[in-house]
Design a protein around this motif. Structure first.
Motif, short mmCIF file in Angstrom:
data_model
loop_
_atom_site.label_atom_id
_atom_site.label_comp_id
_atom_site.label_asym_id
_atom_site.label_seq_id
_atom_site.Cartn_x
_atom_site.Cartn_y
_atom_site.Cartn_z
N LEU A 188 27.63 -14.52 -47.55
CA LEU A 188 28.17 -14.97 -46.27
C LEU A 188 29.59 -15.51 -46.37
O LEU A 188 30.36 -15.40 -45.40
N PHE A 189 29.96 -16.08 -47.51
CA PHE A 189 31.22 -16.81 -47.58
C PHE A 189 32.23 -16.24 -48.58
O PHE A 189 33.36 -16.71 -48.62
N SER A 190 31.85 -15.25 -49.34
CA SER A 190 32.82 -14.64 -50.26
C SER A 190 33.69 -13.65 -49.50
O SER A 190 33.26 -13.00 -48.55
N THR A 191 34.93 -13.52 -49.94
CA THR A 191 35.89 -12.64 -49.25
C THR A 191 36.11 -11.32 -49.99
O THR A 191 36.96 -10.52 -49.58
N PHE A 192 35.37 -11.07 -51.04
CA PHE A 192 35.53 -9.83 -51.81
C PHE A 192 34.40 -8.87 -51.45
O PHE A 192 33.23 -9.20 -51.60
N TRP A 193 34.77 -7.67 -51.01
CA TRP A 193 33.77 -6.67 -50.64
C TRP A 193 34.04 -5.38 -51.41
O TRP A 193 34.97 -4.63 -51.11
#
Length: 308
Positions: free
Chosen positions: A63-68
């Motif tokens: 939910l809170f990580s910015t790496f996809w």
């Protein structure tokens, strides 16, 4: 004769039999719909949580990580399955589209119900219904050929981004909000208007102080309904937003939404892999948001009914 009469009285008529069969058919259809809906929810719930149970991914990382980059790693060595960029992108285009569309929709609905002649209202109704019937891919293609170049010319950059997605969604949800707002305004009893005018209020004062306030639950329901459609829109947004799973820095930087990533990636993954499970988790998040919007509409409707 007495026995025959008793037998006739206890025998169901054809009308009663048809009514019983109709009730049975209705109950069967209702049960079938409930089974299908619960089956879909259960299937998405199982598939959407498999990433957390089978692949041992933390919910906070999702939910809170910015790496996809499912299958890849973050700089800290964790799986790159952060959905925050898509969550921010989805909420940004949804909220901005609703914010822009609401004044136009309410103004159009007021004109159609309070100011326009029957002929003018009929023409606007036809235009509204025409906008509803246009396929999403047509909106996306118009956005790709008109909106994106215009944004590029006015603001620079590639033209793809949240601003282009907002403009396309604004046009898409506008007829939905207009139609439901018209129904809400028409549901206000005429004696409210007559009483206000009899007390010396002008027409605009009556519209502002009486009609809009009485119809506010219905208008809020229309806005939330439009937001629900905007949040779940996939193809049109995918064509103009840029499909870059990055945190948006401004309105004209390429971004992505939950639906655009799902549409682009679902056919390119292997069932059971981390990449596929991550996409199912995005689908579960979309389902939860859809349930939230439906609950919000229900609560607004109950509040309006309580006021009446």
């Amino acid at each position: 004769m007495d026995n025959k009469l008793k037998q006739q009285l206890h025998t169901k008529s054809k009308t009663a039999k048809y009514e019983q069969r109709g009730k049975l058919a209705s109950i069967m259809m209702l049960v079938l719909i409930m089974v299908v809906v619960l089956g879909i929810i259960g299937f998405i719930l199982i598939k959407g949580t498999s990433m957390f149970f089978n692949d041992k991914i933390k919910i906070s990382d999702f939910l809170f990580s910015t790496f996809w980059n499912p299958g890849g790693k973050t700089p800290t060595g964790n799986p790159a399955v952060g959905a925050l960029p898509m969550i921010v992108g989805s909420f940004s285009v949804t909220l901005l589209a609703a914010l822009v569309a609401t004044p136009f929709a309410v103004g159009t609905a007021i004109y159609m119900t309070e100011l326009s002649s029957k002929r003018g209202a009929g023409v606007l109704q036809v235009v509204t219904e025409l906008l509803v019937g246009i396929p999403s891919v047509v909106y996306g293609f118009i956005g790709l050929t008109v909106v994106v170049p215009a944004v590029r010319h006015l603001f620079g950059g590639s033209g793809f981004g949240i601003l282009a997605g907002t403009i396309v969604l604004f046009v898409m949800i506008l007829p939905t909000i207009v139609s439901m707002t018209v129904d809400a305004l028409k549901s206000v009893p005429n004696h409210y208007r007559q009483a206000s005018l009899a007390l010396g209020a002008t027409q605009w004062q009556t519209i502002w102080k009486v009609v809009l306030r009485s119809a506010s639950p219905g208008i809020l329901t229309a806005v939330v309904f439009g937001m629900a459609r905007a949040f779940g829109e996939a193809l049109a947004v995918q064509m103009v937003i840029g499909n870059a799973a990055l945190m948006p820095h401004n309105l004209v930087s390429p971004s992505a939404t939950l639906t655009s990533v799902l549409t682009a990636g679902m056919g390119n993954t292997v069932m059971g892999s981390l990449q596929n499970n991550a996409l199912w988790s995005l689908a579960l998040l979309l389902l939860l948001m859809s349930l939230f919007f439906n609950l919000l509409i229900h609560l607004i409707g109950r509040k309006g009914a309580f006021k009446k």
